[in-house]
Write a protein that holds these residues in place. Structure first.
Motif, mmCIF file in Angstrom:
data_model
loop_
_atom_site.group_PDB
_atom_site.id
_atom_site.type_symbol
_atom_site.label_atom_id
_atom_site.label_comp_id
_atom_site.label_asym_id
_atom_site.label_seq_id
_atom_site.Cartn_x
_atom_site.Cartn_y
_atom_site.Cartn_z
ATOM 1 N N ALA A 41 0.834 -1.208 0.000
ATOM 2 C CA ALA A 41 0.000 0.000 0.000
ATOM 3 C C ALA A 41 0.860 1.246 0.000
ATOM 4 N N THR B 16 -2.243 -4.817 -5.589
ATOM 5 C CA THR B 16 -2.210 -3.424 -5.141
ATOM 6 C C THR B 16 -1.752 -2.504 -6.264
ATOM 7 N N VAL C 145 -6.931 -2.266 0.281
ATOM 8 C CA VAL C 145 -6.338 -3.567 -0.043
ATOM 9 C C VAL C 145 -6.984 -4.659 0.805
#
Length: 231
Positions: A79, A139, A89
């Motif tokens: 992240a 991500t 996420v």
């Protein structure tokens, strides 16, 4: 006209989480345009924008609690690397796999963030069953979608499920697919819980939201009014 459109957008943002966020307007004798989401029975107002309500479907996810905690460092790292909220996420993983790194869907999506082989390859994932690679690739994909749709969380989530082209072909709205229509509010519900610092093992509440993004509940539900000189 551009000013009025901007004000309508602003008022929609102010009206998040309202039970009814339709926008009403009238122009007074001085040429001032009044906009509100709460006409309060005033017959001078007429509706100028209807805000769609999105049902938040009841959802259940059986989490592997040990794995969920184990993956948090990987989630925070990815992240931070891609500038995506760890809450988002976690929300996607919650909806996609329930933290099961070995999950495989009937469509061939693999792992924690359910990457299809083409997406995995596109974002450098050699082994989609690897939690570290899967989280990193998923991500990176989320970050790409958020950029592509100018930060619109709803559209990015819809594209994660249905693909970017489906969102574009739907006129930059959530595509009219039953799966996607259920998926978006489900992920948003998880996202809100993670933002609030909670981690629900089960989401059971069925509610209705009008906001495009999870947002704090306004301190007051009183009349929200914008005034601007009419062009």
């Amino acid at each position: 006209m551009k000013i009025l459109c901007s004000l309508l957008l602003l008022l929609v943002c102010l009206c998040v989480n309202a039970a009814q966020a339709n926008i009403y307007a009238y122009t007074d004798s001085h040429g001032v345009v009044h906009l509100t989401n709460v006409p309060a029975g005033n017959h001078q107002y007429h509706m100028v924008m209807r805000t769609l309500k999105m049902p938040v479907a009841a959802a259940r996810a059986d989490f592997n609690r040990v794995a969920k905690q184990q993956y948090q460092s990987l989630i925070r790292s990815a992240a931070s690397r891609y500038g995506v909220s760890p809450a988002l996420v976690n929300a996607v993983i919650s909806a996609e796999s329930g933290y099961n790194a070995g999950a495989v869907s009937p469509k061939g999506a693999i792992g924690l963030m359910q990457l299809i082989p083409a997406t995995a390859a596109r974002f450098g994932v050699a082994n989609a069953f690897s939690p570290a690679e899967n989280i990193n690739g998923g991500t990176a994909y989320l970050a790409y979608l958020l950029r592509k749709f100018s930060g619109d969380l709803r559209l990015a989530i819809a594209a994660y499920n249905a693909g970017s082209n489906a969102v574009i072909q739907a006129g930059y709205h959530i595509p009219p697919f039953a799966e996607t229509q259920a998926y978006v509010p489900r992920v948003l519900a998880y996202y809100q819980h993670y933002l609030n610092g909670t981690a629900p093992e089960q989401i059971t509440a069925v509610t209705t939201v009008t906001s495009p993004l999870p947002a704090p509940t306004p301190a007051s539900s009183s009349l929200q009014l914008i005034q601007v000189s009419s062009p």
